[in-house]
Design a protein around this motif. Structure first.
Motif, PDB file in Angstrom:
ATOM      1  N   ALA A 101       0.805  -1.341  -0.166  1.00 47.02           N
ATOM      2  CA  ALA A 101       0.095  -0.020   0.111  1.00 47.02           C
ATOM      3  C   ALA A 101       0.948   1.301  -0.014  1.00 47.02           C
ATOM      4  N   GLY A 102       1.993   1.200   0.950  1.00 48.93           N
ATOM      5  CA  GLY A 102       2.663   2.497   1.063  1.00 48.93           C
ATOM      6  C   GLY A 102       3.928   2.786  -0.149  1.00 48.93           C
ATOM      7  N   GLY A 103       4.219   1.657  -0.704  1.00 45.39           N
ATOM      8  CA  GLY A 103       5.292   1.757  -1.629  1.00 45.39           C
ATOM      9  C   GLY A 103       4.744   2.692  -2.812  1.00 45.39           C
ATOM     10  N   PRO A 104       3.905   2.357  -3.418  1.00 39.51           N
ATOM     11  CA  PRO A 104       3.258   3.013  -4.675  1.00 39.51           C
ATOM     12  C   PRO A 104       2.779   4.364  -4.445  1.00 39.51           C
ATOM     13  N   LEU A 105       2.378   4.466  -3.209  1.00 44.51           N
ATOM     14  CA  LEU A 105       1.871   5.808  -2.806  1.00 44.51           C
ATOM     15  C   LEU A 105       2.850   6.534  -2.584  1.00 44.51           C
ATOM     16  N   PHE A 106       3.938   6.277  -2.057  1.00 44.23           N
ATOM     17  CA  PHE A 106       5.139   7.083  -1.593  1.00 44.23           C
ATOM     18  C   PHE A 106       5.652   7.513  -3.009  1.00 44.23           C
ATOM     19  N   MET A 107       5.990   6.521  -4.024  1.00 43.60           N
ATOM     20  CA  MET A 107       6.572   6.773  -5.197  1.00 43.60           C
ATOM     21  C   MET A 107       5.685   7.763  -5.975  1.00 43.60           C
ATOM     22  N   ALA A 108       4.224   7.619  -6.007  1.00 39.94           N
ATOM     23  CA  ALA A 108       3.536   8.722  -6.598  1.00 39.94           C
ATOM     24  C   ALA A 108       3.825  10.198  -6.060  1.00 39.94           C
TER      25      ALA A 108
END
Length: 194
Positions: free
Chosen positions: A177-184
């Motif tokens: 959940a956090g990885g893609p959000l952080f990258m975005a």
């Protein structure tokens, strides 16, 4: 980082040291099968089997870390204007950096000791909170104190139902959940202002 070193050199030295220590750790773990089985469960982070004794053992570290974080927040706000401006406003740079480092080490160390490494909660949550409340460190800390546990609880619920009746490690769900959000968020235009 030394007198003339840059923050980039410090970050690269940290990455290199981390990689070397991770390799040594893997060599030790892989040499013992029982240790490897334990390591597999711990490395992804889990809330399974955690009870009040864990809270009792990490409570003092969390309390000291939170007190330090609250006390140092105004100085960090002043340093957000730049080191020279912060020093001109009366911030003692070395003292602020040391207290910040101790606070972060206490809080992350306690959290990791309690449940293992749960990636991206500490990275993604403050960015989400900062978007909602602005750059004042006091509000970011308060919002992160509320959203972080909610994020972890939601990840734990998902970890328990995704492949029910089995349970996925909470660290895996939190990272997914956090990885893609952080990258975005890091690829967005507003990152420079943070």
């Amino acid at each position: 980082r030394g007198e003339t070193g840059s923050i980039v050199r410090l970050a690269l030295a940290g990455v290199a040291l981390s990689a070397a220590l991770a390799a040594a750790n893997q060599a030790l773990v892989l040499s013992n099968r029982d240790a490897f089985d334990e390591f597999r469960l711990w490395v992804a982070g889990s809330l399974e089997g955690r009870d009040v004794t864990v809270v009792e053992s990490i409570g003092p570290m969390v309390a000291v870390g939170l007190v330090l974080a609250v006390a140092i927040a105004p100085s960090i706000n002043a340093l957000a204007l730049g080191e020279e401006s912060g020093v001109a406003l009366g911030v003692r740079l070395a003292r602020t950096q040391t207290i910040t480092l101790v606070s972060v080490a206490l809080l992350t160390g306690a959290a990791t000791a309690a449940m293992g490494p749960v990636a991206f909660v500490g990275l993604a949550v403050p960015f989400v909170v900062r978007r909602a409340v602005g750059n004042d460190v006091r509000w970011v800390n308060a919002g992160s104190l509320l959203l972080g546990p909610a994020w972890l609880l939601a990840a734990d619920v998902l970890a328990r139902v995704v492949i029910a009746p089995e349970e996925t490690q909470v660290g895996i769900i939190a990272t997914l959940a956090g990885g893609p959000l952080f990258m975005a968020m890091m690829s967005g235009r507003q990152v420079r202002s943070l």
